[in-house]
Design a protein around this motif. Structure first.
Motif, PDB file in Angstrom:
ATOM      1  N   LEU A 169     -12.507 -58.490  71.837  1.00 57.81           N
ATOM      2  CA  LEU A 169     -13.450 -57.802  70.947  1.00 57.81           C
ATOM      3  C   LEU A 169     -13.581 -56.330  71.350  1.00 57.81           C
ATOM      4  CD1 LEU A 169     -16.204 -60.569  70.531  1.00 57.81           C
ATOM      5  CD2 LEU A 169     -14.533 -59.797  68.821  1.00 57.81           C
ATOM      6  N   ILE A 216     -10.631 -54.414  70.045  1.00 57.99           N
ATOM      7  CA  ILE A 216     -10.738 -54.192  68.595  1.00 57.99           C
ATOM      8  C   ILE A 216     -11.707 -53.039  68.332  1.00 57.99           C
ATOM      9  CG2 ILE A 216     -11.532 -55.202  66.420  1.00 57.99           C
ATOM     10  CD1 ILE A 216     -10.613 -57.943  67.539  1.00 57.99           C
ATOM     11  N   ARG A 217     -12.833 -53.060  69.036  1.00 57.85           N
ATOM     12  CA  ARG A 217     -13.830 -52.000  68.800  1.00 57.85           C
ATOM     13  C   ARG A 217     -13.283 -50.639  69.216  1.00 57.85           C
ATOM     14  NH1 ARG A 217     -18.124 -56.252  70.438  1.00 57.85           N
ATOM     15  NH2 ARG A 217     -18.500 -57.023  68.330  1.00 57.85           N
ATOM     16  N   MET A 249     -11.162 -48.684  66.770  1.00 56.12           N
ATOM     17  CA  MET A 249     -11.729 -48.175  65.526  1.00 56.12           C
ATOM     18  C   MET A 249     -12.101 -46.708  65.597  1.00 56.12           C
ATOM     19  SD  MET A 249     -13.630 -51.548  64.341  1.00 56.12           S
ATOM     20  CE  MET A 249     -12.547 -52.913  63.898  1.00 56.12           C
ATOM     21  N   ASN A 255     -22.917 -49.324  64.407  1.00 51.25           N
ATOM     22  CA  ASN A 255     -22.777 -50.763  64.368  1.00 51.25           C
ATOM     23  C   ASN A 255     -23.700 -51.414  63.343  1.00 51.25           C
ATOM     24  OD1 ASN A 255     -20.761 -51.964  65.633  1.00 51.25           O
ATOM     25  ND2 ASN A 255     -21.890 -52.541  67.479  1.00 51.25           N
ATOM     26  N   ARG A 293     -22.145 -51.295  59.941  1.00 51.71           N
ATOM     27  CA  ARG A 293     -21.036 -52.249  59.823  1.00 51.71           C
ATOM     28  C   ARG A 293     -21.580 -53.662  59.740  1.00 51.71           C
ATOM     29  NH1 ARG A 293     -17.928 -52.621  64.068  1.00 51.71           N
ATOM     30  NH2 ARG A 293     -15.994 -53.115  63.006  1.00 51.71           N
ATOM     31  N   ARG A 294     -22.578 -53.965  60.538  1.00 53.31           N
ATOM     32  CA  ARG A 294     -23.164 -55.309  60.481  1.00 53.31           C
ATOM     33  C   ARG A 294     -23.748 -55.607  59.102  1.00 53.31           C
ATOM     34  NH1 ARG A 294     -23.056 -58.104  65.086  1.00 53.31           N
ATOM     35  NH2 ARG A 294     -22.674 -56.787  66.891  1.00 53.31           N
ATOM     36  N   THR A 345     -22.809 -54.312  56.254  1.00 51.04           N
ATOM     37  CA  THR A 345     -21.693 -54.499  55.316  1.00 51.04           C
ATOM     38  C   THR A 345     -21.163 -55.936  55.401  1.00 51.04           C
ATOM     39  OG1 THR A 345     -21.068 -52.214  55.704  1.00 51.04           O
ATOM     40  CG2 THR A 345     -19.425 -53.615  54.659  1.00 51.04           C
ATOM     41  N   VAL A 346     -20.990 -56.407  56.620  1.00 52.56           N
ATOM     42  CA  VAL A 346     -20.442 -57.745  56.826  1.00 52.56           C
ATOM     43  C   VAL A 346     -21.426 -58.811  56.340  1.00 52.56           C
ATOM     44  CG1 VAL A 346     -19.854 -59.407  58.649  1.00 52.56           C
ATOM     45  CG2 VAL A 346     -18.852 -57.117  58.666  1.00 52.56           C
ATOM     46  N   HIS A 378     -10.399 -54.479  54.403  1.00 55.78           N
ATOM     47  CA  HIS A 378     -11.830 -54.552  54.723  1.00 55.78           C
ATOM     48  C   HIS A 378     -12.046 -55.435  55.960  1.00 55.78           C
ATOM     49  CE1 HIS A 378     -16.132 -55.428  54.274  1.00 55.78           C
ATOM     50  NE2 HIS A 378     -15.791 -56.688  54.459  1.00 55.78           N
ATOM     51  N   HIS A 389     -13.501 -54.574  59.977  1.00 57.98           N
ATOM     52  CA  HIS A 389     -14.704 -55.209  60.541  1.00 57.98           C
ATOM     53  C   HIS A 389     -14.328 -56.450  61.344  1.00 57.98           C
ATOM     54  CE1 HIS A 389     -15.965 -52.969  56.925  1.00 57.98           C
ATOM     55  NE2 HIS A 389     -17.059 -52.710  57.608  1.00 57.98           N
ATOM     56  N   ASP A 415     -13.971 -57.347  64.442  1.00 62.49           N
ATOM     57  CA  ASP A 415     -14.799 -57.822  65.552  1.00 62.49           C
ATOM     58  C   ASP A 415     -15.983 -58.636  65.041  1.00 62.49           C
ATOM     59  OD1 ASP A 415     -15.567 -55.399  64.389  1.00 62.49           O
ATOM     60  OD2 ASP A 415     -16.789 -54.818  66.107  1.00 62.49           O
ATOM     61  N   LEU A 416     -16.617 -58.124  63.992  1.00 57.45           N
ATOM     62  CA  LEU A 416     -17.826 -58.794  63.495  1.00 57.45           C
ATOM     63  C   LEU A 416     -17.489 -60.105  62.782  1.00 57.45           C
ATOM     64  CD1 LEU A 416     -19.720 -55.635  62.181  1.00 57.45           C
ATOM     65  CD2 LEU A 416     -19.938 -56.786  64.393  1.00 57.45           C
ATOM     66  N   TYR A 417     -16.404 -60.082  62.008  1.00 55.22           N
ATOM     67  CA  TYR A 417     -16.017 -61.330  61.333  1.00 55.22           C
ATOM     68  C   TYR A 417     -15.579 -62.392  62.344  1.00 55.22           C
ATOM     69  CZ  TYR A 417     -16.451 -59.355  56.654  1.00 55.22           C
ATOM     70  OH  TYR A 417     -16.944 -58.815  55.494  1.00 55.22           O
ATOM     71  N   LEU A 418     -14.934 -61.961  63.415  1.00 54.74           N
ATOM     72  CA  LEU A 418     -14.542 -62.932  64.451  1.00 54.74           C
ATOM     73  C   LEU A 418     -15.782 -63.559  65.096  1.00 54.74           C
ATOM     74  CD1 LEU A 418     -11.536 -61.074  66.109  1.00 54.74           C
ATOM     75  CD2 LEU A 418     -11.441 -63.402  65.175  1.00 54.74           C
ATOM     76  N   TRP A 426     -10.525 -68.166  73.344  1.00 58.52           N
ATOM     77  CA  TRP A 426      -9.910 -66.851  73.120  1.00 58.52           C
ATOM     78  C   TRP A 426      -8.733 -66.682  74.071  1.00 58.52           C
ATOM     79  CZ3 TRP A 426     -12.408 -63.257  69.655  1.00 58.52           C
ATOM     80  CH2 TRP A 426     -13.618 -63.721  69.131  1.00 58.52           C
ATOM     81  N   SER A 450      -4.454 -56.652  68.686  1.00 57.71           N
ATOM     82  CA  SER A 450      -5.547 -55.667  68.732  1.00 57.71           C
ATOM     83  C   SER A 450      -4.985 -54.275  69.011  1.00 57.71           C
ATOM     84  CB  SER A 450      -6.595 -56.064  69.782  1.00 57.71           C
ATOM     85  OG  SER A 450      -6.002 -56.156  71.056  1.00 57.71           O
ATOM     86  N   LEU A 508      -4.117 -52.326  65.824  1.00 58.12           N
ATOM     87  CA  LEU A 508      -5.204 -51.761  65.020  1.00 58.12           C
ATOM     88  C   LEU A 508      -5.310 -50.269  65.277  1.00 58.12           C
ATOM     89  CD1 LEU A 508      -7.916 -54.509  65.564  1.00 58.12           C
ATOM     90  CD2 LEU A 508      -6.879 -53.907  63.369  1.00 58.12           C
ATOM     91  N   GLY A 509      -5.562 -49.528  64.227  1.00 58.44           N
ATOM     92  CA  GLY A 509      -5.721 -48.090  64.390  1.00 58.44           C
ATOM     93  C   GLY A 509      -4.411 -47.341  64.590  1.00 58.44           C
TER      94      GLY A 509
END
Ligand code: SF4
Lengths: 223, 478
Positions: free
Chosen positions: A8, A11-12, A15, A21, A24-25, A27-28, B59, B63, B65-68, B84, B301, B304-305
Motif C-alpha cells: 500500500l 502504491i501511495r 501517486m 486523502n 480521495r476517500r 471519491t471512493v 479511476h 485509487h 490503495d483505497l479500493y484494496l 498480501w 506497484s 504505477l505512475g
C-alpha cells in the motif's frame, strides 16, 4: 513493515502528489455507494414481452434448449418429457426451493427426486434461477440450500426453471435484485451467471459442448 | 518457467520451420479474428463500452490503495482471509502454507496465468503436493511438461494427433484400442479422468478475472466449468490474483464483462461467470470451508505512475496476440516468457527487468493491430517503443541495431532525404537491426505485409505507391 503496508505504501508513493486523502476517500466512498451504471446496451431496454423473447432467442443461440409453460404445475411434466425424449433415467437432483416444490411432481409417479447437493452421480439436476438476463440469454443462480451450486455443474443435464417476471434486460437489474435480497454490498456465497452449456475450444479451436460442466442446458420459462 | 526471452530471435527461427506448430498456429487466425469482429459488430455500444472500461480501470488505478483496503475489509467480513504477497516467492510460500495446514496431498487448479507467473506448480511438486490442472488445455500441456503458449488458449500450439499421443501415453488404464481420432473423444476422456480428481482434491486453486471492492467477491470467467468444480468441491479455495484485478462495483464489473468475452472468444458472455464471496455459510449445503485470497504485487506497484501504468488495465483477453502477425508466425513459446504476444512484450520487461527481456519489445512490426483491438485501449505499440528506447539508452541493444536506430532517427527528421533513400531499393531496412530483414524475407510473412507499408512488394515504396494512387483518383475525379 508488513507486506500489506509495504504494498500500500508503494502504491501511495507512486501517486506523486495526490489530492488530500480525504478527497480521495470521499471519491471512493461515493462510487461504492452509488455504483453508477455506465452504458447499458439498447437491446437490454426492451418492454417485457420482447424482453422475454430476446432472452429465449439468446439462450438458444448460445446452445441452451428452451421451453415455455403456463404455470409451475406444468414444470414436472416438462421435466419428465425432457428425460423421456433423451432416454435419460427418471431421476433428478433438486434443492429445497419452494417454487420447485409446487411443480406438479405428484403427477409424475415414475420420477424419483433426490434432494440436497449433487455428489457427482446425478445424470440430471433441476434448479430455480434467481433471475434471467435477456441481453445475453443468461441465467443467474444463487447458492444455498434452495439451489445448491453443485447442481449447476456436476450433472450431465442441467434444467433451469425461471419465472418470466424475473427475466431482466441487463446484468445491472440483477444486481438490483441481489441488493434487495442480500443488502447493499452483500452477496450470496456463490452467484453463477450461466450462458449455455459447458464448452471447450482447447483442441484445435473446435468448439465442443460438455467440457466439465453440463453437456446440455434446458431452460423452462414459467409465464 | 525459465525465462528465455532474450533468445527470442533464435526461438522464432526454430518456430518458423516447425511444421506441426505452423499447422496449429493457423487456428489462431482462423478461430479468433472473425469471431471477435462478428461479436463486436453485433453490439453497437461496443466501442463506447471500451472507452468506459478504460476509464473504470484508470479511476481504479488512481485509487488503488483505497479500493484494496475496502476489498480486504469486505472479504474479511464475509469470513475469508486476505494474504498480501510482495513477490512471487512470498505468494508461493503463502499458498504452500495454506495447503500444508489443510494436509493437502493433491490440489486442483482452474486456469490461471498468475500461478504460471509465480511458478506455483513446480513449488508445490517440490514440496510433495500434486497440482492437477483441470482446464482442458492446461491439462494437456501439464501432461507434456509444457507451459501455456497463449493466455486463454494454452494448448493452441498443438494438433489433435499430439493430444491423442499424450492421452495414450498417460491414460494407460484405458483400453488401448479406443478411438481417439476426434476432438470430442479426447474431451470426453479428459472429462472422465478429471472428474475423480475434483473429488479427491483437498484444495482448489483459481485465479480471478476481477476482485470487487464493493462486495469482496472474486470473479472467474470460464467456458468449461472446471474452475467452478475446482473452487466448489475442494475443502479450501485459494484465489491467487494480482492487485490490479480490483474493480470498484458490480456495475463496473458488468461494463468490463461486456467487452471481455467478445474480445477474447467472440462470445457475448462466457458460459460461466462466477462471483464467489467468502467460504461456505451456515445454510450452505456445498462450497469450501475456507476461502483465501493471495494478493500479489510482484512488480506492479512499481509500474504505477510510470509510462507503463496503462498496462495494468489489461484484462488478459488475448485479443492482442490473436491479431498479432508476429504471434501468428512464431507462436507463444518463442517469447520465452509467461506472457506472450504484444501484452507480454510490454508486461514481461516490467516484471522481469529489461536486461533479461530486451528482445521482446522488438518482437513487433508496429502494425498497430493490437492497440486497435485491445478492449482496454492499451497503447501497446507506444509502450513497446518506450522499452526499445530504454534498452537503447542502457546500451543493451546490439551495435547494429543501435546504428540502425541512429540512422533512422537521422532520416526521420529529414523526410525528403528519407523518401529519397527509401526509393533506392529500400536498403534502409537492413540498417534497422537485422530483425526486419529476416522477417520480411520469410515465406510466411503474409501477416506482416498485410498490415504494414514496408517493405514495398511491387518494387515501389509505399509513399510512391500512395502518391500514384492519389494521382489516379484525382484523374478519375475529373
Ligand atoms: S493488452 Fe489488451 S488485448 Fe492484450 S490481453 Fe490485455 S486487454 Fe486483451
Amino acid at each position: 513493515m508488513s507486506a500489506r503496508d509495504s504494498i500500500l505504501g508503494k502504491i501511495r508513493a507512486s501517486m506523486g502528489s495526490p489530492a488530500s486523502n480525504d478527497d480521495r476517500r470521499r471519491t471512493v466512498a461515493d462510487r461504492l455507494g452509488s455504483a453508477p451504471a455506465g452504458i447499458i446496451p439498447e437491446r437490454a431496454k426492451l418492454a417485457e414481452a420482447e424482453r422475454i423473447e430476446l432472452f429465449c432467442a439468446m439462450a438458444e443461440q448460445f446452445g441452451a434448449t428452451l421451453a415455455r409453460v403456463g404455470s409451475y404445475g406444468e414444470v414436472a411434466g416438462e421435466v419428465s418429457g425432457y428425460l423421456r425424449d433423451r432416454n435419460l433415467p427418471a431421476t433428478i437432483r433438486i434443492g429445497a426451493d419452494k417454487r420447485l416444490k409446487a411443480a406438479g411432481w405428484e403427477t409424475e409417479k415414475n420420477l424419483e427426486l433426490r434432494h440436497g447437493p449433487s455428489d457427482g452421480s446425478d445424470m440430471t439436476g433441476v434448479s430455480h434461477a434467481t433471475a434471467g438476463i435477456a441481453e445475453t440469454g443468461t441465467v443467474a443462480m444463487m447458492s444455498g440450500q434452495d439451489n445448491p451450486t453443485t447442481i449447476n455443474f456436476l450433472p450431465e443435464h442441467h434444467i433451469v426453471v425461471i419465472k418470466a417476471g424475473d427475466i431482466k434486460g441487463d446484468m445491472e437489474s440483477v444486481w438490483a435484485m441481489v441488493r434487495e435480497k442480500q443488502g447493499k454490498g452483500e452477496m450470496p456465497r456463490a452467484l453463477n451467471l450461466i450462458t449455455g452449456p459447458s464448452r471447450s475450444g482447447d483442441i484445435e479451436q473446435t468448439i465442443l459442448l460438455g467440457a466439465h460442466g453440463p453437456r446440455a442446458l434446458h431452460v423452462i420459462v414459467v409465464d | 518457467m525459465e525465462l528465455t526471452a532474450n533468445k527470442f530471435k533464435a526461438n522464432a527461427s526454430k518456430a518458423l520451420v516447425d511444421a506441426q506448430l505452423q499447422k496449429a498456429l493457423g487456428n489462431v487466425e482462423k478461430g479468433f479474428i472473425g469471431k471477435r469482429q462478428k461479436a463486436a459488430d453485433a453490439l453497437p455500444e461496443f466501442d463506447a463500452l471500451r472507452d468506459n472500461a478504460r476509464d473504470i480501470k484508470n479511476h481504479t488505478l488512481a485509487h488503488l490503495d483505497l479500493y484494496l483496503e475496502e476489498y480486504e475489509r469486505k472479504v474479511t467480513a464475509a469470513g475469508g482471509h486476505v494474504h498480501w504477497a510482495q513477490t512471487a516467492e512470498d505468494a508461493r510460500r503463502i499458498v504452500l502454507d495454506i495447503c500444508r495446514k489443510a494436509n493437502a496431498r493433491t490440489v486442483t487448479k482452474g486456469k490461471s496465468m498468475i500461478t504460471e507467473e509465480i511458478a506455483l506448480n513446480d513449488h508445490l511438486e517440490a514440496n510433495g503436493i500434486e497440482p492437477v490442472e483441470t482446464d482442458l488445455g492446461e491439462y494437456i500441456i501439464q501432461l507434456r511438461g509444457e507451459h501455456p503458449s497463449h493466455i486463454i488458449a494454452p494448448a493452441v500450439h498443438l494438433n489433435k494427433e499430439q493430444v491423442e499421443g499424450d492421452f495414450r501415453r498417460v491414460h494407460t488404464h484405458l483400453a488401448s484400442e479406443r478411438d481417439l481420432s476426434e476432438p470430442v473423444s479426447l474431451l470426453s476422456e479428459a472429462r472422465e479422468v478429471l472428474r475423480q480428481r475434483y473429488f479427491a482434491a483437498d484444495v482448489g486453486i483459481t485465479g480471478a478475472n476481477f476482485l470487487i471492492a464493493e462486495t469482496g467477491s472474486s470473479v472467474i470467467v470460464t467456458n468449461e466449468g472446471n474452475g467452478d468444480l475446482t473452487q466448489t468441491l475442494g475443502k479450501v479455495h485459494v484465489v491467487v490474483a494480482s492487485i490490479e484485478k480490483i474493480v470498484p462495483t458490480l456495475e463496473d464489473t458488468s461494463q468490463i464483462l461486456r467487452v471481455l468475452a467478445r474480445s477474447a472468444t467472440g462470445q457475448d458472455m462466457s458460459v460461466y461467470t462466477t462471483f464467489s464471496t467468502g467460504p461456505k455459510r451456515e445454510e450452505d449445503p456445498d462450497g469450501p470451508d475456507e476461502y483465501h485470497v493471495v494478493l500479489l504485487d510482484n512488480g506492479r506497484s512499481a509500474m504505477l505512475g510510470t509510462e507503463y501504468q496503462d498496462m495494468l488495465r489489461c484484462i488478459r483477453c488475448g485479443a492482442c496476440m490473436n491479431h498479432c502477425p508476429v504471434y501468428h508466425a512464431v507462436g507463444g513459446h518463442a517469447y520465452g516468457s509467461v506472457y506472450p504476444g504484444p501484452m507480454g512484450a510490454v508486461l514481461t520487461p516490467s516484471l522481469n527487468g529489461i536486461d533479461e527481456t530486451g528482445q521482446l519489445p522488438n518482437a513487433s512490426t508496429f502494425c498497430g493491430r493490437c492497440e486497435a483491438v485491445c478492449p482496454m485501449r492499451i497503447p501497446l505499440p507506444k509502450m513497446m517503443r518506450h522499452w526499445r528506447e530504454r534498452e537503447f539508452e542502457r546500451n543493451l541493444t546490439p551495435a547494429v541495431a543501435r546504428y540502425g536506430l541512429k540512422a533512422w532517427a537521422f532520416f526521420a527528421k529529414r523526410p525528403k532525404l528519407y523518401r529519397f533513400a527509401a526509393s533506392l531499393g529500400m536498403p534502409l531496412l537492413s540498417l534497422f537491426g537485422g530483425t526486419s530483414r529476416r522477417f520480411h524475407a520469410l515465406p510466411l510473412a503474409g501477416g506482416w505485409t498485410r498490415y504494414r507499408d514496408l517493405p514495398a512488394p511491387e518494387g515501389r515504396t509505399f509513399q510512391q505507391a500512395w502518391a500514384q494512387r492519389e494521382a489516379l483518383k484525382q484523374e478519375a475525379g475529373h
